[in-house]
Motif scaffolding. Structure first.
Motif, PDB file in Angstrom:
ATOM      1  N   LEU A   1      -1.590  -7.540   0.938  1.00 16.42           N
ATOM      2  CA  LEU A   1      -0.482  -8.311   0.355  1.00 16.42           C
ATOM      3  C   LEU A   1       0.002  -7.662  -0.932  1.00 16.42           C
ATOM      4  N   LEU A   2      -0.921  -7.119  -1.696  1.00 17.00           N
ATOM      5  CA  LEU A   2      -0.564  -6.475  -2.967  1.00 17.00           C
ATOM      6  C   LEU A   2       0.339  -5.268  -2.734  1.00 17.00           C
ATOM      7  N   ARG A   3       0.068  -4.518  -1.672  1.00 18.14           N
ATOM      8  CA  ARG A   3       0.855  -3.321  -1.370  1.00 18.14           C
ATOM      9  C   ARG A   3       2.238  -3.697  -0.849  1.00 18.14           C
ATOM     10  N   LEU A   4       2.304  -4.730  -0.027  1.00 16.25           N
ATOM     11  CA  LEU A   4       3.613  -5.190   0.451  1.00 16.25           C
ATOM     12  C   LEU A   4       4.460  -5.687  -0.714  1.00 16.25           C
ATOM     13  N   HIS A   5       3.828  -6.429  -1.604  1.00 18.57           N
ATOM     14  CA  HIS A   5       4.541  -6.951  -2.769  1.00 18.57           C
ATOM     15  C   HIS A   5       5.048  -5.815  -3.655  1.00 18.57           C
ATOM     16  N   LYS A   6       4.204  -4.814  -3.872  1.00 19.12           N
ATOM     17  CA  LYS A   6       4.590  -3.691  -4.724  1.00 19.12           C
ATOM     18  C   LYS A   6       5.789  -2.949  -4.147  1.00 19.12           C
ATOM     19  N   ALA A   7       5.802  -2.765  -2.835  1.00 25.09           N
ATOM     20  CA  ALA A   7       6.924  -2.061  -2.200  1.00 25.09           C
ATOM     21  C   ALA A   7       8.223  -2.830  -2.364  1.00 25.09           C
ATOM     22  N   CYS A   8       8.158  -4.160  -2.290  1.00 23.99           N
ATOM     23  CA  CYS A   8       9.361  -4.964  -2.527  1.00 23.99           C
ATOM     24  C   CYS A   8       9.766  -4.909  -3.999  1.00 23.99           C
ATOM     25  N   GLU A   9       8.804  -4.958  -4.887  1.00 21.20           N
ATOM     26  CA  GLU A   9       9.096  -4.846  -6.324  1.00 21.20           C
ATOM     27  C   GLU A   9       9.787  -3.515  -6.632  1.00 21.20           C
ATOM     28  N   ASN A  10       9.434  -2.483  -5.869  1.00 24.00           N
ATOM     29  CA  ASN A  10       9.983  -1.149  -6.116  1.00 24.00           C
ATOM     30  C   ASN A  10      11.327  -0.918  -5.435  1.00 24.00           C
ATOM     31  N   GLY A  11      11.880  -1.946  -4.796  1.00 21.87           N
ATOM     32  CA  GLY A  11      13.252  -1.815  -4.313  1.00 21.87           C
ATOM     33  C   GLY A  11      13.517  -2.199  -2.877  1.00 21.87           C
ATOM     34  N   ALA A  12      12.493  -2.287  -2.037  1.00 18.69           N
ATOM     35  CA  ALA A  12      12.725  -2.663  -0.640  1.00 18.69           C
ATOM     36  C   ALA A  12      13.101  -4.139  -0.549  1.00 18.69           C
ATOM     37  N   ASP A  13      13.954  -4.464   0.410  1.00 20.14           N
ATOM     38  CA  ASP A  13      14.294  -5.870   0.653  1.00 20.14           C
ATOM     39  C   ASP A  13      13.282  -6.537   1.579  1.00 20.14           C
ATOM     40  N   VAL A  14      12.764  -5.743   2.512  1.00 23.84           N
ATOM     41  CA  VAL A  14      11.762  -6.213   3.470  1.00 23.84           C
ATOM     42  C   VAL A  14      10.673  -5.153   3.550  1.00 23.84           C
ATOM     43  N   THR A  15       9.410  -5.569   3.487  1.00 24.78           N
ATOM     44  CA  THR A  15       8.322  -4.616   3.692  1.00 24.78           C
ATOM     45  C   THR A  15       7.463  -5.086   4.851  1.00 24.78           C
TER      46      THR A  15
ATOM     47  N   VAL B   1      12.257   1.414  12.753  1.00 22.11           N
ATOM     48  CA  VAL B   1      11.046   0.746  12.294  1.00 22.11           C
ATOM     49  C   VAL B   1       9.950   1.050  13.301  1.00 22.11           C
ATOM     50  N   HIS B   2       8.859   1.645  12.849  1.00 22.77           N
ATOM     51  CA  HIS B   2       7.796   2.068  13.751  1.00 22.77           C
ATOM     52  C   HIS B   2       7.050   0.888  14.371  1.00 22.77           C
ATOM     53  N   ASP B   3       6.996  -0.240  13.675  1.00 23.03           N
ATOM     54  CA  ASP B   3       6.224  -1.394  14.159  1.00 23.03           C
ATOM     55  C   ASP B   3       7.079  -2.665  14.092  1.00 23.03           C
ATOM     56  N   PRO B   4       8.102  -2.767  14.937  1.00 16.84           N
ATOM     57  CA  PRO B   4       9.026  -3.905  14.842  1.00 16.84           C
ATOM     58  C   PRO B   4       8.419  -5.242  15.268  1.00 16.84           C
ATOM     59  N   THR B   5       7.285  -5.212  15.983  1.00 15.93           N
ATOM     60  CA  THR B   5       6.646  -6.476  16.385  1.00 15.93           C
ATOM     61  C   THR B   5       5.628  -6.963  15.359  1.00 15.93           C
ATOM     62  N   ALA B   6       5.465  -6.230  14.264  1.00 16.12           N
ATOM     63  CA  ALA B   6       4.461  -6.588  13.257  1.00 16.12           C
ATOM     64  C   ALA B   6       4.714  -7.980  12.683  1.00 16.12           C
ATOM     65  N   GLY B   7       3.623  -8.700  12.440  1.00 15.90           N
ATOM     66  CA  GLY B   7       3.723 -10.039  11.864  1.00 15.90           C
ATOM     67  C   GLY B   7       3.211 -10.130  10.452  1.00 15.90           C
ATOM     68  N   PHE B   8       3.061  -8.978   9.783  1.00 16.95           N
ATOM     69  CA  PHE B   8       2.601  -8.928   8.389  1.00 16.95           C
ATOM     70  C   PHE B   8       3.765  -8.394   7.577  1.00 16.95           C
ATOM     71  N   VAL B   9       4.513  -9.295   6.930  1.00 17.09           N
ATOM     72  CA  VAL B   9       5.820  -8.939   6.378  1.00 17.09           C
ATOM     73  C   VAL B   9       6.044  -9.639   5.040  1.00 17.09           C
ATOM     74  N   CYS B  10       6.769  -8.977   4.153  1.00 13.22           N
ATOM     75  CA  CYS B  10       7.258  -9.605   2.928  1.00 13.22           C
ATOM     76  C   CYS B  10       8.780  -9.543   2.912  1.00 13.22           C
ATOM     77  N   TYR B  11       9.407 -10.693   2.714  1.00 11.78           N
ATOM     78  CA  TYR B  11      10.858 -10.784   2.567  1.00 11.78           C
ATOM     79  C   TYR B  11      11.193 -11.197   1.140  1.00 11.78           C
TER      80      TYR B  11
END
Length: 242
Positions: free
Chosen positions: A103-117, A154-164
């Motif tokens: 969760l920390l890594r997903l959050h960091k990627a969104c903080e760094n500019g991504a809209d969805v991780t 998106v390499h894993d479009p069925t993934a259920g571990f996501v940050c919006y």
């Protein structure tokens, strides 16, 4: 108040629910947790209510009348989180197939500019543990199929571990989302993609559940296979609905 909420949909997760909630709250970042429980007969909701006494104002429970599908559970949670003004809204399974520390890594990627991780099993090869080969091939093949049909890279479009980020969900017509099974995950990413939101994948290691039963079924697979084609066609002729 935390700016981040982790939504965990549950149905008969009594064997995992206590441990997964505690694992999230032990992280160095202040996450809140929303459990959306479909009136689990095994007492999952009751276990969450007991934990609320320990984690007051951090742990929330929404109980629905019956089992109504993964997608509708997340839509319920999204609307709740938007109303509460959380900035970062996460999806995560209850069964530890997703490592809470990621969760920390997903959050960091969104903080760094991504809209969805997206916590991706396939960004760097195949990072899946304890799945039989047929299931790995089915999942990986489905991801390739989705990329071919939708054009998403998106390499894993069925993934259920996501940050919006909240603004992404605010600009998606949640009431028009059609799918309720794993195709829901594809549809949400596709809608974000059509609106030109940036989607970044974070490589994770995915582990099969140890406790409890998988919710996978043939109807869920069928929805994903045929639903992707229907979704693509609808996007071409009903752009205003996306």
């Amino acid at each position: 108040m935390s700016n981040s909420i982790v939504i965990i949909p549950t149905y008969n997760e009594i064997e995992n629910i206590d441990a997964i909630i505690r694992a999230v709250f032990q992280l160095p970042k202040d996450f809140h947790v929303l459990i959306v429980d479909d009136n689990s007969p095994d007492g999952t909701g009751y276990a969450v209510r007991k934990l609320q006494q320990e984690y007051d104002n951090r742990l929330f429970l929404e109980t629905r009348k019956e089992k109504s599908g993964l997608g509708t559970a997340y839509i319920h949670g999204f609307k709740w989180a938007i109303a509460k003004k959380y900035e970062y809204i996460f999806e995560m399974d209850a069964d530890f197939s997703h490592n809470p520390t990621d969760l920390l890594r997903l959050h960091k990627a969104c903080e760094n500019g991504a809209d969805v991780t997206v916590g991706s099993r396939y960004k760097k090869g195949v990072n899946v543990v304890d799945w039989p080969l047929y299931r790995v091939l089915l999942s990986y093949g489905a991801s390739f199929y989705v990329k071919m049909i939708t054009g998403m890279r998106v390499h894993d479009p069925t993934a259920g571990f996501v940050c919006y980020k909240r603004h992404v969900l605010e600009h998606i017509d949640l009431d028009s989302v059609r799918f309720v099974g794993y195709a829901f995950q594809i549809e949400m990413k596709f809608r974000a993609y059509l609106k030109n939101y940036s989607i970044e994948e974070v490589s994770i290691i995915f582990r099969d559940r140890v406790k409890g039963k998988s919710k996978m079924s043939s109807s869920i697979i069928s929805e994903a296979v045929w639903g992707v084609l229907v979704m693509k066609l609808r996007s071409l002729f009903q752009k205003n609905r996306f």
